[in-house]
Design a protein around this motif. Structure first.
Motif, short mmCIF file in Angstrom:
data_model
loop_
_atom_site.label_atom_id
_atom_site.label_comp_id
_atom_site.label_asym_id
_atom_site.label_seq_id
_atom_site.Cartn_x
_atom_site.Cartn_y
_atom_site.Cartn_z
N SER A 226 43.23 27.27 44.56
CA SER A 226 41.78 27.38 43.98
C SER A 226 41.77 28.75 43.27
CB SER A 226 40.76 26.78 44.82
OG SER A 226 39.60 26.98 44.00
N PRO A 227 41.40 29.13 42.13
CA PRO A 227 41.45 28.23 41.14
C PRO A 227 42.67 27.83 40.72
CG PRO A 227 40.20 30.56 40.68
CD PRO A 227 41.16 30.73 41.72
N LYS A 229 44.14 27.25 37.84
CA LYS A 229 44.75 28.25 36.98
C LYS A 229 44.52 29.68 37.27
CE LYS A 229 45.63 24.60 33.66
NZ LYS A 229 44.97 23.64 33.81
N SER A 230 45.38 30.52 37.74
CA SER A 230 45.03 31.86 37.85
C SER A 230 46.37 32.91 37.51
CB SER A 230 44.71 32.16 39.40
OG SER A 230 45.91 31.78 40.15
N LEU A 231 45.68 34.32 37.20
CA LEU A 231 46.73 35.24 37.14
C LEU A 231 46.82 36.08 38.66
CD1 LEU A 231 46.10 36.47 33.55
CD2 LEU A 231 47.79 35.03 34.57
N ASN A 233 45.89 39.01 39.01
CA ASN A 233 44.73 39.75 39.35
C ASN A 233 43.76 39.03 39.67
OD1 ASN A 233 43.89 42.46 39.51
ND2 ASN A 233 43.00 42.20 37.51
N ASP A 234 43.70 37.57 39.99
CA ASP A 234 42.67 36.52 40.61
C ASP A 234 42.52 36.73 42.00
OD1 ASP A 234 40.99 35.27 38.46
OD2 ASP A 234 42.87 34.71 37.63
N LEU A 235 41.60 36.26 42.65
CA LEU A 235 41.70 36.02 44.13
C LEU A 235 41.84 34.75 44.20
CD1 LEU A 235 38.40 38.02 44.88
CD2 LEU A 235 40.77 38.76 45.82
N THR A 237 42.79 31.30 46.32
CA THR A 237 42.72 30.70 47.75
C THR A 237 43.75 29.46 47.97
OG1 THR A 237 40.44 31.05 47.80
CG2 THR A 237 40.96 29.25 49.32
N TRP A 293 44.85 38.18 47.06
CA TRP A 293 44.85 39.05 45.74
C TRP A 293 46.39 39.28 45.49
CZ3 TRP A 293 43.60 44.85 44.67
CH2 TRP A 293 43.90 45.16 43.40
N LYS A 336 49.55 31.60 35.64
CA LYS A 336 49.24 31.39 34.14
C LYS A 336 47.91 30.60 33.98
CE LYS A 336 51.42 26.59 33.39
NZ LYS A 336 52.45 25.91 32.38
N CYS A 337 47.47 30.58 32.76
CA CYS A 337 46.17 30.31 32.50
C CYS A 337 46.24 29.09 32.05
CB CYS A 337 45.32 31.44 31.72
SG CYS A 337 45.28 32.81 32.51
N ARG B 44 33.10 33.60 42.92
CA ARG B 44 34.31 32.95 42.12
C ARG B 44 33.71 31.85 41.39
NH1 ARG B 44 39.56 32.38 44.84
NH2 ARG B 44 38.32 30.45 45.55
N ASN B 45 33.62 31.82 40.30
CA ASN B 45 33.23 30.63 39.54
C ASN B 45 31.89 30.03 39.93
OD1 ASN B 45 35.31 31.10 37.67
ND2 ASN B 45 36.80 29.64 38.94
N PHE B 53 37.32 36.74 52.04
CA PHE B 53 38.27 37.61 51.78
C PHE B 53 37.55 39.22 52.29
CE2 PHE B 53 39.98 40.91 48.70
CZ PHE B 53 41.38 40.40 48.78
N PRO B 75 40.35 43.22 42.58
CA PRO B 75 40.11 42.65 41.23
C PRO B 75 38.72 43.23 40.60
CG PRO B 75 41.17 40.97 42.64
CD PRO B 75 40.69 42.05 43.57
N PRO B 126 38.75 39.23 35.72
CA PRO B 126 39.92 40.03 35.88
C PRO B 126 41.37 39.39 35.52
CG PRO B 126 39.25 39.49 38.07
CD PRO B 126 38.25 38.82 36.92
N GLY B 127 41.37 38.00 35.60
CA GLY B 127 42.64 37.20 35.36
C GLY B 127 42.21 36.22 34.18
N CYS B 128 42.52 35.13 34.56
CA CYS B 128 42.19 34.02 33.55
C CYS B 128 40.89 34.09 33.09
CB CYS B 128 42.81 32.53 34.13
SG CYS B 128 44.38 32.45 34.54
N ASN B 131 38.08 32.19 34.94
CA ASN B 131 37.68 32.47 36.31
C ASN B 131 36.83 33.79 36.12
OD1 ASN B 131 39.43 30.71 37.16
ND2 ASN B 131 41.13 32.12 37.31
N TYR B 133 33.93 36.23 37.91
CA TYR B 133 33.51 36.60 39.35
C TYR B 133 32.23 37.43 39.11
CZ TYR B 133 38.25 35.90 40.50
OH TYR B 133 39.49 35.33 40.74
#
Lengths: 338, 141
Positions: A226-227, A229-231, A233-235, A237, A293, A336-337, B44-45, B53, B75, B126-128, B131, B133
Motif C-alpha cells: 500500500s499504496p 501504485k507508488s514510486l 519517493n513514496d512511503l 507499506t 521509503w 510505477k503509477c 497518506r491518502n 514510520f 519524501p 512526492p511520488g505517484c 498518493n 500526503y
C-alpha cells in the motif's frame, strides 16, 4: 351490547380505502436480474457486458437511470467505458455523470463518492478501485404500474494499466431522485436493496496478458503493498499476512524483510539483514508490516531511481523464508503509477 | 433658579468635553514561519501513518532571510535546501519553496492554532499523483 354498525356501500368504501393506501405508498422495485460477461479477456480487449433490468413502480414520475460500475482505477473507466440501453421505454445511450453532480440523499457527495461510501469495493481485497458512474441521456417517464424491462450494454476496455488482473466487477443501478434509500414499501419478492437501487457483484473476472505484475483483487495474498501504485519517493507499506497459508514462518515471533532493489542504471542493491531496519511490526494476529521509503531503504543517490523490487519475508535467523505464493520465488513489485 | 442655571451649565461643559476618537484599524501581524519545525502528524491518502514510520528526525528550518533547510530528508515537497516565500505575509494561503538548482514548488498553506500551538499543514505529492500526503508540523522548541 353495542349495536352493530352498518355502513351503506361498505365494500365500495373498503375498495376506496385500499386505493388511497396504494396511492400514498408507492411500491417500487428495480433489479439487475442477470449479468452476462465473458469469464476472461486479454489486456486491451473491449469486453461486452450485458445487464438485464426489471423495473416497476405503482406511481408515475420521470427519472434518469444511474449506472455505476466498479473496476480497478488503472483501467481508467471514464475513458474506456461506454454504455447503451434498449428496453420497453425506448433505446438510448449513457453519458458520464459529471463529478460536480451531487447525488440525492448523498450528504453532499457526488455519485462516485456516494457509491464508494455505500457499497465500498464489493469484497475486493485491494483498495485500488473506483466507481465509474453514468446516467441515461434522457429521463424515463413511467406510469402507474408500468412493468419496464430492458438491457444495458456495456463496452469496457480492460487493462489500460497493462496489468493482468483478477477482479470482482460490480454494478449498481439507481435513479436520479431516490439515491440509495428505501422507504420500506417494497414489492413482494424484492428486498429494500431492490426498491430504488440494486447492486450486483460479479464473480472473479480474469484479465490476462500485459507486461505488468498480476494484481489479484479477489484472493487473500501473503503480502500486499500500500499504496498499490507508488514510486520510489513514496512511503510504501508492505504487509505480510501469515494467516493466509501455513508457511515456513508459521509460529515465528519476529519476521524481517529481505529485499533486492534494481535501479534505473542497472544496479542491484540487496538489503537482507535482520535488524530494526527490516523488522516488520506485528499489527494483529499473524499480521506484520513495515513502512519504508525506498530511496532511503536502498540508499540510492539523487541521480538514481529504484525501478523494481523483489523480496522475501524471513525469520530472525534468516534461514526460513516465504516467497510469492509460498514458493521459492520472490515477491515482485514495480515502482510505477499506471 | 441659580442652581438650575449652574446644573445646565455643568451639563453643557460635560457634554462639550466629549470628542470623537478615531481608532485606526490594527494591522494584521505578518505570519512568521521562522524557526525549526518537526512533524507531529503524517497522513497518506487520508490514512494516519504517523506511527508506522520514523518521522521524528526530520526537521524543516525557515530563517528570517528567506532560506529554508531540510534535516534528515523524507519524501517531501522538495529534496534540497533553498528559498521560501509566502504569497501574502499577513494572510498567506500559499507557500513556495524553490530548491537550489531546481524549480519552484507551491503548496497551499494551512496555518492553524491548536491548543495554543501554531501548526503548519503542508500537502504534497512526492511520488505517484494519486498518493497525497499531509504533514502537520509544529515548532521544535
Amino acid at each position: 351490547m353495542l349495536p352493530r354498525l352498518r355502513i351503506k356501500g361498505q365494500r365500495i368504501w373498503m375498495l376506496a380505502a385500499l386505493l388511497i393506501v396504494a396511492i400514498i405508498f408507492s411500491f417500487c422495485h428495480i433489479k439487475i436480474t442477470k449479468v452476462t460477461i465473458p469469464a476472461s479477456a486479454k489486456v486491451g480487449d473491449v469486453v461486452p457486458i450485458q445487464l438485464d433490468i426489471d423495473v416497476s413502480c405503482n406511481s408515475d414520475g420521470s427519472d434518469k437511470l444511474i449506472l455505476g460500475v466498479l473496476m480497478p482505477k488503472g483501467w481508467k473507466g471514464t475513458q474506456n467505458l461506454t454504455a447503451t440501453y434498449r428496453g420497453s421505454k425506448g433505446d438510448g445511450s449513457f453519458v458520464m455523470t459529471p463529478l460536480s453532480t451531487l447525488a440525492p440523499h448523498g450528504d453532499g457527495k457526488n455519485w462516485p463518492d456516494y457509491m464508494r461510501a455505500t457499497f465500498g469495493i464489493a469484497g475486493n481485497l485491494i483498495d485500488d478501485m473506483e466507481w465509474v458512474v453514468m446516467q441515461s441521456d434522457v429521463p424515463f417517464t413511467y406510469g402507474n404500474n408500468d412493468k419496464i424491462t430492458g438491457s444495458i450494454f456495456l463496452k469496457l476496455k480492460v487493462g489500460a494499466d497493462d496489468n493482468p488482473a483478477l477482479v470482482k466487477l460490480a454494478y449498481v443501478v439507481a435513479n436520479t431522485t431516490n439515491g440509495f434509500t428505501s422507504d420500506g414499501n417494497v414489492d413482494a419478492g424484492y428486498g429494500p436493496t431492490a426498491e430504488y437501487y440494486n447492486e450486483y457483484i460479479g464473480d472473479c473476472f480474469t484479465v490476462t496478458g500485459g507486461s505488468g505484475d498480476l494484481v489479484d483483487f479477489c484472493n487473500p495474498q501473503l503480502t500486499t503493498i500500500s499504496p498499490p501504485k507508488s514510486l520510489d519517493n513514496d512511503l510504501v507499506t508492505i504487509t505480510f499476512d501469515s494467516n493466509v497459508a501455513n508457511t515456513a514462518l508459521s509460529g515465528s515471533s519476529e519476521v524481517y524483510l529481505c529485499a533486492t532493489g534494481t535501479t534505473n542504471d542497472g544496479k542491484t542493491i540487496i538489503v537482507c539483514e535482520q535488524t530494526s531496519k527490516t523488522l516488520m511490526k506485528l499489527t494483529g494476529r499473524g499480521r506484520y508490516e513495515i513502512t519504508l521509503w525506498p530511496r532511503s531503504f536502498f540508499g540510492i543517490n539523487d541521480s538514481q531511481t529504484v525501478t523494481n523490487m523483489t523480496y522475501y519475508i524471513r525469520d530472525k535467523s534468516g534461514t526460513k523464508q516465504v516467497g510469492y505464493g509460498n514458493t521459492a520465488a520472490p515477491f515482485t513489485y514495480k515502482f510505477k503509477c499506471g | 433658579m441659580n442652581r438650575f442655571i449652574l446644573f445646565i451649565a455643568a451639563c453643557i461643559c460635560f457634554l462639550a468635553s466629549c470628542k470623537v476618537e478615531e481608532i485606526a484599524p490594527v494591522a494584521e501581524a505578518p505570519k512568521n514561519l521562522t524557526g525549526r519545525w518537526k512533524i507531529v502528524k503524517a497522513t497518506r491518502n487520508g490514512t494516519d501513518i504517523t506511527n508506522v514510520f520514523d518521522f521524528t528526525q526530520f526537521r524543516l528550518r525557515f530563517d528570517s532571510t528567506g532560506n529554508y533547510m531540510l534535516e534528515n530528508r523524507l519524501p517531501f515537497l522538495v529534496n534540497a535546501n533553498g528559498k521560501y516565500a509566502l504569497d501574502d505575509p499577513e494572510y498567506p494561503f500559499k507557500l513556495t519553496l524553490t530548491p537550489e538548482g531546481g524549480s519552484a514548488v507551491t503548496t497551499s498553506l494551512n496555518y492553524p492554532t491548536s491548543a495554543g500551538v501554531r501548526l503548519l499543514n503542508l500537502s504534497f505529492v512526492p511520488g505517484c499523483e494519486l498518493n497525497a500526503y499531509i504533514y502537520t508540523l509544529s515548532r521544535d522548541n
